[in-house]
Design a protein around this motif. Structure first.
Motif, PDB file in Angstrom:
ATOM      1  N   SER B 165     -13.114  63.062 145.945  1.00 52.30           N
ATOM      2  CA  SER B 165     -14.707  62.482 145.682  1.00 52.30           C
ATOM      3  C   SER B 165     -14.887  61.366 146.690  1.00 52.30           C
ATOM      4  O   SER B 165     -15.991  61.125 146.933  1.00 52.30           O
ATOM      5  CB  SER B 165     -14.571  61.798 144.319  1.00 52.30           C
ATOM      6  OG  SER B 165     -13.762  60.697 143.960  1.00 52.30           O
ATOM      7  N   ASN B 166     -13.873  60.922 147.361  1.00 53.20           N
ATOM      8  CA  ASN B 166     -14.097  59.869 148.584  1.00 53.20           C
ATOM      9  C   ASN B 166     -14.170  60.651 149.688  1.00 53.20           C
ATOM     10  O   ASN B 166     -14.438  59.869 150.964  1.00 53.20           O
ATOM     11  CB  ASN B 166     -13.048  58.778 148.795  1.00 53.20           C
ATOM     12  CG  ASN B 166     -13.155  57.948 147.456  1.00 53.20           C
ATOM     13  OD1 ASN B 166     -13.844  57.868 146.771  1.00 53.20           O
ATOM     14  ND2 ASN B 166     -12.071  56.920 147.401  1.00 53.20           N
ATOM     15  N   LEU B 167     -14.079  61.994 150.025  1.00 51.92           N
ATOM     16  CA  LEU B 167     -14.037  62.602 151.223  1.00 51.92           C
ATOM     17  C   LEU B 167     -15.503  63.367 151.424  1.00 51.92           C
ATOM     18  O   LEU B 167     -16.195  63.805 150.594  1.00 51.92           O
ATOM     19  CB  LEU B 167     -12.956  63.880 151.230  1.00 51.92           C
ATOM     20  CG  LEU B 167     -11.677  63.351 150.894  1.00 51.92           C
ATOM     21  CD1 LEU B 167     -10.622  64.387 150.792  1.00 51.92           C
ATOM     22  CD2 LEU B 167     -11.122  61.995 151.940  1.00 51.92           C
ATOM     23  N   ASP B 168     -15.846  63.435 152.721  1.00 55.73           N
ATOM     24  CA  ASP B 168     -16.972  64.261 153.011  1.00 55.73           C
ATOM     25  C   ASP B 168     -16.620  65.743 152.984  1.00 55.73           C
ATOM     26  O   ASP B 168     -15.576  66.219 152.680  1.00 55.73           O
ATOM     27  CB  ASP B 168     -17.563  63.990 154.621  1.00 55.73           C
ATOM     28  CG  ASP B 168     -16.587  64.285 155.644  1.00 55.73           C
ATOM     29  OD1 ASP B 168     -15.863  65.350 155.403  1.00 55.73           O
ATOM     30  OD2 ASP B 168     -16.556  63.569 156.540  1.00 55.73           O
ATOM     31  N   ALA B 169     -17.930  66.525 153.126  1.00 57.70           N
ATOM     32  CA  ALA B 169     -17.824  67.819 152.567  1.00 57.70           C
ATOM     33  C   ALA B 169     -16.676  68.854 153.412  1.00 57.70           C
ATOM     34  O   ALA B 169     -15.855  69.352 152.821  1.00 57.70           O
ATOM     35  CB  ALA B 169     -18.997  68.588 152.897  1.00 57.70           C
ATOM     36  N   ARG B 170     -16.497  68.456 154.573  1.00 58.42           N
ATOM     37  CA  ARG B 170     -15.562  69.094 155.455  1.00 58.42           C
ATOM     38  C   ARG B 170     -13.935  68.784 155.156  1.00 58.42           C
ATOM     39  O   ARG B 170     -13.261  69.567 154.711  1.00 58.42           O
ATOM     40  CB  ARG B 170     -15.681  68.868 157.050  1.00 58.42           C
ATOM     41  CG  ARG B 170     -14.963  69.920 157.986  1.00 58.42           C
ATOM     42  CD  ARG B 170     -15.256  69.514 159.128  1.00 58.42           C
ATOM     43  NE  ARG B 170     -14.957  68.038 159.462  1.00 58.42           N
ATOM     44  CZ  ARG B 170     -13.888  67.566 159.838  1.00 58.42           C
ATOM     45  NH1 ARG B 170     -12.818  68.527 159.908  1.00 58.42           N
ATOM     46  NH2 ARG B 170     -13.446  66.184 160.078  1.00 58.42           N
ATOM     47  N   LEU B 171     -13.799  67.425 154.887  1.00 57.83           N
ATOM     48  CA  LEU B 171     -12.615  67.093 154.614  1.00 57.83           C
ATOM     49  C   LEU B 171     -12.216  67.309 153.237  1.00 57.83           C
ATOM     50  O   LEU B 171     -10.825  67.604 152.794  1.00 57.83           O
ATOM     51  CB  LEU B 171     -12.494  65.424 154.555  1.00 57.83           C
ATOM     52  CG  LEU B 171     -12.458  64.771 155.983  1.00 57.83           C
ATOM     53  CD1 LEU B 171     -12.313  63.320 155.892  1.00 57.83           C
ATOM     54  CD2 LEU B 171     -10.589  65.429 156.521  1.00 57.83           C
ATOM     55  N   ARG B 172     -13.254  67.596 152.417  1.00 63.38           N
ATOM     56  CA  ARG B 172     -13.085  67.963 151.088  1.00 63.38           C
ATOM     57  C   ARG B 172     -12.465  69.366 151.139  1.00 63.38           C
ATOM     58  O   ARG B 172     -11.276  69.698 150.263  1.00 63.38           O
ATOM     59  CB  ARG B 172     -14.233  68.262 150.360  1.00 63.38           C
ATOM     60  CG  ARG B 172     -14.155  67.954 148.824  1.00 63.38           C
ATOM     61  CD  ARG B 172     -15.597  67.552 148.252  1.00 63.38           C
ATOM     62  NE  ARG B 172     -16.291  66.350 148.374  1.00 63.38           N
ATOM     63  CZ  ARG B 172     -17.062  65.829 147.680  1.00 63.38           C
ATOM     64  NH1 ARG B 172     -17.788  66.456 146.884  1.00 63.38           N
ATOM     65  NH2 ARG B 172     -17.477  64.504 147.965  1.00 63.38           N
ATOM     66  N   LEU B 173     -12.941  70.235 151.839  1.00 63.56           N
ATOM     67  CA  LEU B 173     -12.330  71.658 151.870  1.00 63.56           C
ATOM     68  C   LEU B 173     -11.152  71.503 152.303  1.00 63.56           C
ATOM     69  O   LEU B 173      -9.873  72.166 151.744  1.00 63.56           O
ATOM     70  CB  LEU B 173     -13.251  72.509 152.880  1.00 63.56           C
ATOM     71  CG  LEU B 173     -12.879  74.065 152.843  1.00 63.56           C
ATOM     72  CD1 LEU B 173     -13.106  74.619 151.471  1.00 63.56           C
ATOM     73  CD2 LEU B 173     -13.783  74.708 153.952  1.00 63.56           C
ATOM     74  N   GLU B 174     -10.728  70.808 153.372  1.00 68.71           N
ATOM     75  CA  GLU B 174      -9.320  70.649 154.085  1.00 68.71           C
ATOM     76  C   GLU B 174      -8.306  70.061 152.966  1.00 68.71           C
ATOM     77  O   GLU B 174      -7.284  70.620 152.817  1.00 68.71           O
ATOM     78  CB  GLU B 174      -9.380  69.385 155.162  1.00 68.71           C
ATOM     79  CG  GLU B 174      -8.479  69.688 156.442  1.00 68.71           C
ATOM     80  CD  GLU B 174      -8.993  68.678 157.395  1.00 68.71           C
ATOM     81  OE1 GLU B 174      -8.450  67.737 157.297  1.00 68.71           O
ATOM     82  OE2 GLU B 174      -9.704  69.020 158.184  1.00 68.71           O
ATOM     83  N   MET B 175      -8.790  68.931 152.335  1.00 59.77           N
ATOM     84  CA  MET B 175      -7.741  68.564 151.196  1.00 59.77           C
ATOM     85  C   MET B 175      -7.531  69.463 150.350  1.00 59.77           C
ATOM     86  O   MET B 175      -6.264  69.433 149.667  1.00 59.77           O
ATOM     87  CB  MET B 175      -8.213  67.070 150.577  1.00 59.77           C
ATOM     88  CG  MET B 175      -7.522  66.516 149.984  1.00 59.77           C
ATOM     89  SD  MET B 175      -6.126  65.793 151.179  1.00 59.77           S
ATOM     90  CE  MET B 175      -4.897  65.392 149.954  1.00 59.77           C
ATOM     91  N   ARG B 176      -8.576  70.290 149.731  1.00 60.57           N
ATOM     92  CA  ARG B 176      -8.446  71.180 148.622  1.00 60.57           C
ATOM     93  C   ARG B 176      -7.146  72.047 149.213  1.00 60.57           C
ATOM     94  O   ARG B 176      -6.278  72.585 148.485  1.00 60.57           O
ATOM     95  CB  ARG B 176      -9.731  71.993 148.467  1.00 60.57           C
ATOM     96  CG  ARG B 176      -9.846  72.530 146.974  1.00 60.57           C
ATOM     97  CD  ARG B 176     -11.039  72.569 146.635  1.00 60.57           C
ATOM     98  NE  ARG B 176     -11.903  73.383 147.572  1.00 60.57           N
ATOM     99  CZ  ARG B 176     -13.447  73.550 147.608  1.00 60.57           C
ATOM    100  NH1 ARG B 176     -14.222  72.717 146.722  1.00 60.57           N
ATOM    101  NH2 ARG B 176     -13.868  74.284 148.327  1.00 60.57           N
ATOM    102  N   THR B 177      -7.424  72.869 150.405  1.00 63.18           N
ATOM    103  CA  THR B 177      -6.439  73.590 151.075  1.00 63.18           C
ATOM    104  C   THR B 177      -5.201  73.240 150.906  1.00 63.18           C
ATOM    105  O   THR B 177      -4.181  73.573 150.747  1.00 63.18           O
ATOM    106  CB  THR B 177      -6.898  74.076 152.318  1.00 63.18           C
ATOM    107  OG1 THR B 177      -8.394  74.034 152.378  1.00 63.18           O
ATOM    108  CG2 THR B 177      -6.098  75.352 152.665  1.00 63.18           C
TER     109      THR B 177
END
Lengths: 260, 345
Positions: B165-177
């Motif tokens: 939730s604290n990450l922007d859209a691009r980082l969010r995808l990265e962190m999910r991966t």
């Protein structure tokens, strides 16, 4: 230049003169070659500066003041750090009352603190002079210790302690491993503030000093009543420069002003 | 220990003082599973997570992990990792020392410590940053340090508080991966807390939807998304037209409106029915409505209708004919598409 544009610089100049002027006069007077404390100084000499170091009672009272400043501040921190921690981390019943009691010595005039300590604690219980001074100074420094340490604790997230615990540390271990290193600056700032407060303390010490046991400022007052030579000015200058040096070093290395 | 219940919460009740935050919660988590605790703030999801970590004392019930009753075990003896929402890195220590912190407490040192820390930092792609302080890293990098710091301890369960939730859209995808990779490579059991249904749907093996300190529904992302069993979950995942059933009809403010059940189909016996705006058919059907508002959403068009059933939200392909505001039209709520709800809040 208009009158308006002169207003600010003039005000600043007058303010600076008002604040620093007396100090400059004392410093100038301490280099006097004359026999009495006077301004403008008569001639120039270092004799009064050197004389300060030869007065026996100054040496004894300086040692007493140093003991009170260092010992009192250390004691205040030993009490103040856990108190600050509890006040900032737990929702304690009556936390506000505790805060108020802890800061009372700042609010109540020193002369009243001194008188009441003498009248209701020292005399009835026969507390020794040194012990009385030590306890009084500790109590006077405690508010500063709690305030400064609390400020740096409030800036520190409490979840790092939980993180440390989940990585295998005990609660107490977490305090020493991750809290203390991060409030080091605040503790040192509190120490310096406490030291200076104690060292410059007059009213409370005035009531509690007794035969042969005095703090330096009290000793200087007593000295001036008998001898009116420039050595008191010389000593004042030395102390002022010591304080300035300490505060500068603190600001330079610790960012002192962040905490007070 | 059965593989079905590597971590079990049994009749777990948690409270802050006298106010009960979670009541009689039962949950079994399989080894290696990725579970999402999903719900709005105040639903008890974070409280439950803190109780699993041992940071919050349990009022009653049990926490069983890997066959051992952990209910009264201190948090520093549980082998449970937690990645905090704020990351909670130690600000005075370098990335290296942050990751080494727990291993040093275990008494590990020398080459063994060094190789473990180095490989932990490398595994989250921060080898170049080992000497940096946390303040010199971006939020995404700090989070990966926090992840590495927990993972080098080889926890039995890894808990994550709002990991995306604290990450922007691009980082969010990265962190999910990144999280999926960690789970695949280490097989660690993960439980993460989130208020974002998209996050839960995309990442979790199973979702636990919570409300007011109790579990509302447990299921796979498909179950939760397609087959919500309560009006709360239905609303949470976007079924915007929700009705209670009363005497075989839809309950409205003006009494019950009979349902039109296609011939050959049974009338539903559920407590309620719910439709996504997408499931509403416009232009044909037994109900009449007036268009109150419409908005264009690229590939589709959304309508708000006033009808005898109350307000109805519909969404149709943008290629369909446009109904202007104020126009009367018929619509249908097809019963065979509806989610059947067993509980209506």
């Amino acid at each position: 230049m208009t009158a308006r544009s002169l207003f600010v610089p003039t005000t600043l100049f007058l303010l600076a003169t008002f604040l620093i002027g007396p100090f400059l006069i004392i410093v100038a007077a301490s280099f006097s070659a004359g026999e009495t404390l006077s301004f403008p100084p008569q001639g120039f000499s270092l004799q009064w500066i050197l004389k300060v170091f030869t007065v026996e009672s100054f040496r004894a009272s300086f040692a007493m003041s140093m003991f009170l400043a260092i010992g009192g501040t250390a004691a205040a921190l030993v009490l103040g750090i856990p108190a600050s921690y509890a006040l900032s981390r737990y929702r304690l019943p009556g936390a506000e009352i505790i805060r108020t009691i802890v800061s009372a010595p700042i609010i109540v005039p020193g002369i009243i603190v001194g008188l009441s300590l003498l009248r209701y604690v020292v005399v009835p219980f026969g507390v020794g002079i040194t012990l009385a001074l030590f306890l009084a100074h500790t109590a006077l420094i405690l508010p500063y210790a709690v305030r400064v340490v609390s400020a740096s604790l409030d800036n520190l997230r409490s979840d790092i302690e939980e993180a440390a615990v989940l990585l295998g540390s005990s609660r107490l271990g977490a305090f020493f491993r991750v809290v203390m290193p991060n409030i080091k600056g605040g503790i040192l700032s509190a120490f310096i503030l406490g030291f200076v407060t104690s060292f410059n303390q007059v009213p409370v010490s005035l009531f509690l000093s007794g035969p042969g046991v005095r703090t330096l400022p009290i000793d200087m007052m007593a000295y001036m009543e008998i001898v009116f030579d420039p050595s008191v000015a010389a000593l004042s200058s030395l102390l002022a420069f010591l304080s300035i040096g300490i505060v500068f070093a603190a600001e330079r290395f610790l960012g002192f002003s962040r905490y007070v | 220990m059965s593989d079905q219940s590597y971590l079990s919460l049994e009749k777990l009740t948690l409270a802050y003082g006298d106010s009960v935050a979670v009541a009689d919660l039962d949950l079994s988590v399989r080894r290696g599973e990725l579970i999402a605790l999903l719900g709005p703030s105040g639903c008890g999801k974070t409280t439950t997570m803190r109780a699993i970590a041992g940071l919050l004392p349990v009022k009653s019930g049990n926490v069983i992990l890997d066959g051992e009753d952990m209910t009264r075990t201190a948090p520093n003896k549980r082998a449970v990792g937690l990645v905090f929402q704020s990351y909670a890195l130690f600000p005075h220590l370098s990335v290296y020392e942050n990751v080494a912190f727990g291993l040093r407490l275990k008494g590990m040192k020398g080459a063994e410590l060094d190789s473990k820390v180095q490989s932990g930092i490398a595994s989250v792609g921060l080898a170049k940053f080992a000497d940096r302080k946390p303040a010199e890293l971006s939020g995404g990098q700090q989070q990966r340090v926090a992840l590495a710091r927990s993972m080098v301890m080889e926890p039995k369960v890894l808990l994550l508080d709002e990991p995306l939730s604290n990450l922007d859209a691009r980082l969010r995808l990265e962190m999910r991966t990144e999280l999926q990779r960690v789970q695949r490579e280490t097989g660690v059991t993960m439980i993460f807390v989130t208020h974002d249904q998209a996050e839960a749907l995309s990442l979790a093996d199973r979702i636990v939807v919570m409300k007011n300190g109790a579990i509302e529904q447990i299921g796979t992302p498909e179950d939760i998304y397609n087959r919500p069993t309560s009006s709360f979950v239905a609303d949470f995942v976007g079924f915007e037209n929700i009705f209670a059933l009363e005497g075989g009809g839809l309950k409205t403010d003006n009494g019950s409106v009979p349902l039109s059940v296609a011939p050959g189909l049974e009338a539903p016996s559920a407590a309620g029915l719910a439709w996504r705006p997408r499931m509403v058919t416009l232009g044909t059907g037994p109900f009449r409505g007036t268009v109150r508002g419409t908005s264009f959403a690229g590939h589709s068009r959304e309508y708000l209708l006033d009808s005898a059933l109350g307000p109805i939200k519909a969404e149709v392909d943008a290629s369909e004919p446009v109904h202007v505001s104020g126009s009367d039209l018929s619509f249908d709520l097809p019963v065979h598409k509806a989610a059947q709800l067993s509980r209506i809040a």
